[in-house]
Design a protein around this motif. Sequence first.
Motif, PDB file in Angstrom:
ATOM      1  N   HIS A  88      19.767  20.454  -5.107  1.00  0.00           N
ATOM      2  CA  HIS A  88      19.505  20.123  -7.401  1.00  0.00           C
ATOM      3  C   HIS A  88      18.418  21.230  -7.202  1.00  0.00           C
ATOM      4  N   GLY A  89      18.499  22.116  -8.643  1.00  0.00           N
ATOM      5  CA  GLY A  89      17.602  23.147  -8.704  1.00  0.00           C
ATOM      6  C   GLY A  89      18.229  23.774 -10.148  1.00  0.00           C
ATOM      7  N   LEU A  90      17.623  25.087 -10.876  1.00  0.00           N
ATOM      8  CA  LEU A  90      17.856  26.076 -11.874  1.00  0.00           C
ATOM      9  C   LEU A  90      17.393  26.898 -11.227  1.00  0.00           C
ATOM     10  N   LEU A  91      18.899  28.052 -12.464  1.00  0.00           N
ATOM     11  CA  LEU A  91      18.698  29.377 -11.913  1.00  0.00           C
ATOM     12  C   LEU A  91      18.089  30.121 -13.108  1.00  0.00           C
ATOM     13  N   VAL A  92      16.683  30.629 -12.306  1.00  0.00           N
ATOM     14  CA  VAL A  92      16.223  31.785 -13.401  1.00  0.00           C
ATOM     15  C   VAL A  92      16.090  33.203 -13.496  1.00  0.00           C
ATOM     16  N   ILE A  93      16.652  33.730 -14.590  1.00  0.00           N
ATOM     17  CA  ILE A  93      16.561  35.239 -14.818  1.00  0.00           C
ATOM     18  C   ILE A  93      15.411  35.301 -15.287  1.00  0.00           C
ATOM     19  N   THR A  94      14.567  36.140 -14.673  1.00  0.00           N
ATOM     20  CA  THR A  94      13.088  36.357 -15.089  1.00  0.00           C
ATOM     21  C   THR A  94      13.315  37.873 -16.084  1.00  0.00           C
ATOM     22  N   ARG A  95      12.395  38.396 -16.538  1.00  0.00           N
ATOM     23  CA  ARG A  95      12.173  39.544 -17.055  1.00  0.00           C
ATOM     24  C   ARG A  95      13.382  40.670 -17.888  1.00  0.00           C
ATOM     25  N   LYS A  96      13.451  39.173 -18.878  1.00  0.00           N
ATOM     26  CA  LYS A  96      13.891  39.855 -19.789  1.00  0.00           C
ATOM     27  C   LYS A  96      14.186  40.482 -21.059  1.00  0.00           C
ATOM     28  N   ASP A  97      12.542  41.371 -20.688  1.00  0.00           N
ATOM     29  CA  ASP A  97      11.936  42.040 -21.379  1.00  0.00           C
ATOM     30  C   ASP A  97      12.314  43.454 -21.396  1.00  0.00           C
ATOM     31  N   LEU A  98      12.742  43.248 -20.230  1.00  0.00           N
ATOM     32  CA  LEU A  98      12.722  44.399 -19.052  1.00  0.00           C
ATOM     33  C   LEU A  98      13.892  45.364 -19.150  1.00  0.00           C
ATOM     34  N   ALA A  99      15.353  43.866 -19.060  1.00  0.00           N
ATOM     35  CA  ALA A  99      16.396  44.238 -18.467  1.00  0.00           C
ATOM     36  C   ALA A  99      17.560  43.607 -19.492  1.00  0.00           C
ATOM     37  N   ASP A 100      18.519  43.380 -20.373  1.00  0.00           N
ATOM     38  CA  ASP A 100      19.835  41.972 -20.377  1.00  0.00           C
ATOM     39  C   ASP A 100      19.402  41.806 -19.028  1.00  0.00           C
ATOM     40  N   PRO A 101      19.353  40.847 -19.435  1.00  0.00           N
ATOM     41  CA  PRO A 101      19.783  39.573 -18.289  1.00  0.00           C
ATOM     42  C   PRO A 101      21.294  39.269 -17.882  1.00  0.00           C
ATOM     43  N   ALA A 102      21.895  39.796 -18.886  1.00  0.00           N
ATOM     44  CA  ALA A 102      23.529  39.050 -18.721  1.00  0.00           C
ATOM     45  C   ALA A 102      24.103  39.898 -16.843  1.00  0.00           C
ATOM     46  N   PRO A 103      23.684  40.140 -16.666  1.00  0.00           N
ATOM     47  CA  PRO A 103      24.813  41.166 -15.736  1.00  0.00           C
ATOM     48  C   PRO A 103      23.664  40.305 -14.075  1.00  0.00           C
ATOM     49  N   ALA A 104      22.614  39.996 -13.824  1.00  0.00           N
ATOM     50  CA  ALA A 104      21.642  39.458 -13.102  1.00  0.00           C
ATOM     51  C   ALA A 104      22.994  37.958 -13.370  1.00  0.00           C
TER      52      ALA A 104
END
Length: 585
Positions: free
Chosen positions: A107-123
Motif C-alpha cells: 500500500h503506497g503512493l508515489l510522490v514526485i516532488t519539486r515540480k516547480d524546478l523541473a518537469d515531473p514527467a521524466p522522473a
Amino acid sequence: MRVIATAGHVDHGKSTLVRALTGIEPDRWAEERARGLTIDLGFAWTRLASGEEVAFVDVPGHERFIANMLAGLGPVPAVMLVVAADEGWRAQSQEHLDAITALGISHGLLVITRKDLADPAPALGQARERLRSTPLAGCEAVSVSAMTGDGVEELRGALTRLIASLPAPAPSSRVRLWIDRSFTIRGAGTVVTGTLESGTLRVGDRVQLPGRTVGIRALESLGQDHPQVSAPARVAVNLRDVAADEVVRGDTLLTGAWHHSEVVDVALNPVPDRLPGHLMAHVGTTSRAVHVRLLGTRFARISWRAALPLQAGDRLVLRDPGQQRVLAGAVVLDADPPDLDRRGAARQRAAELEDASHHLDPAREVHRRGWMTRHDLQLLGGSPDEVLAGVHRSGHYLIDGEVWEGWAEALRQSVAAYAATNPLRPRMPMAAAAGVLGLPDRALLAPLAEDAGLELCEGHVARPGTRPTLGPAEPGLVEIERRLARQPFLAPERQELTELGLGPRQIAAAVSLGRLLDLGDQIVLAPTAPALAMRRLASLPQPFTTSEARQALDTTRRVVIPLLEHLDHRGWTRRLDAGHREVVR
C-alpha cells in the motif's frame, strides 16, 4: 488514525513535504535542521478532509542512516515513496524500494516532488518502470511542489484514498509495540514511543518489557492525552518504575502471551541470487546479527542471540552490512522450529516449509478477522462447513445470526444517541458500547462494529465521518471557517466572535478539534494559514519587512505580527533584525 512512512533518496524533499502536509517540523534535532539532513526518525500528523487522522514517520534518506530508515519502515502498513523531479531515480531510491519490497508493503503512493524546478514527467516515468515488478506496481502517483503548494491538495486526496484501502485494524488483539524512542520527561518519568499495529493500550495496564513487567502511567497520541489508545496509532507510553536508559530502540512492549524466538524458519521473498551465512536482520525497529542456513532455494533457518517475540507472518529484511545493501526479505513460517539433528533433516524441513508457505496467508487472514481457528474447528468435530453452517462466526464464538443482527442494530442506535448528546466527543467509548449491549466478550465489538457499518478509532466506535462539533456554537464556527476560506488572513474581531457565540471556551474547543489556530488574544485563523502564508512569503524578495508581509498576505498589522512570530517559532521564518525576516529554506 493511520500511519504512513516516507521513503526516498536523501534531499528529495521528504521532510519538506511532510511539513507542507502537516505544518509540523519532523526533524527533531538541531543538527538535522542546521544541515538540512534527516538523520533519525521524525514524526508529524494531520487531519484529512475526510476527518481521518494520519501520522507520518519521516525516515532518513542518506545511506549512512539506512538502519534508522528500516526502523521507521518496519512497523508501518503503507509508504509514501518520494522522488525529486529535478534529480529522478537515485541510489537510495532503489535502496528504499528494495526495503519496501522485502517488507512486502503493498500500500503506497508515489510522490514526485519539486515540480516547480523541473518537469515531473521524466522522473515519474522512470519511477514507474522501477516499481513495475514490486508490490507498489500500479500505485497512485501525484506530482507536487511543497514550496508553492501546487499539488498538495491533490496529494491529500490521494492519501484519503490510500487510507481507505488499508486493511481493517485489530484493536482487540494482543499488543506488540516495537519501540522507536525512549526518553525522560521531568516530573513524569520514562516515555517510550512506537507505531501501535494491533491491540489496545490502557492507562493502568501492566505490560511486559524485556525482563520485567511495568505499569502504564499515561498515554498520549498526536499530542493529546488518552485513557486508552487502539491500533493503528502512533502512541507515547509513560511507564512506571523504569529508567529511560533501561529501554532502547528495538525493545518491545507486549501484552498477552508471546513466544520468544532465537531461531525461525522463513520463506525468502524475493529469492536472492546469493545469500551469505552472516547478515544483519531487521524486524520491527530492531536489528540483529544473524546466521543464515539455506534450506533449499526458497527457505532458510535464521538464528541470533537474545530472543525476540515473533510469530508466523512476520517479515524481516536481510541486509549485507558490508555492502550496505538489502539482499532479501523473509517471511516467518515457524517461530519455534524443530531441531535439524539428523541426516536429511534439512531436506525434509524444506518440503514441510513448502507446504506451510501455501497456507500462511489464509491463516493470517483468519486471525486478523477474528474468525474461528482450524484448531477450534477440530475440537468441535466435523468439517468447517458443517460446524459453521447457519451460524455467525466471530473470534472463538459461534453466534446465532438473529442475535448478531440484533446486537448490530442496538449498537447503531446507541452510537447515534451518544453522538447526539456528546457533540464535542461524539465517538462512543468501546467499553461503554460493550456494556450497553451486554456482550460476553469485548473482543466481539470490532467485528460487530464492522458489520454494523461503524468504525473503530482510538478505543471508540462511531459512524464513518463522525467529527466533533461545538453543539449550539457550531453554526458560528462554520461561518468563521467560511470567511477564512475566502480571506485566510483576515481574522475576525473579538466582537464578531462574541456575536457568533464563540467565547474563549468555544474557541479553545475549536482549537483542540483542529478547526482553528489561535495566535493569542483570540486572533484566530484556519489551521492551514501558516502553510498558505509560507507560499506567499516565499515568493517575496528575501529578506522582507513586516509591511511587505502584511501587503502580501492582504491582512492587518494586528494579524501579521503574531502570525510572523508563529512562523518564527515553527522555524519556517527567521527574524534577522527588528524590521526584517527571511524564509528558512
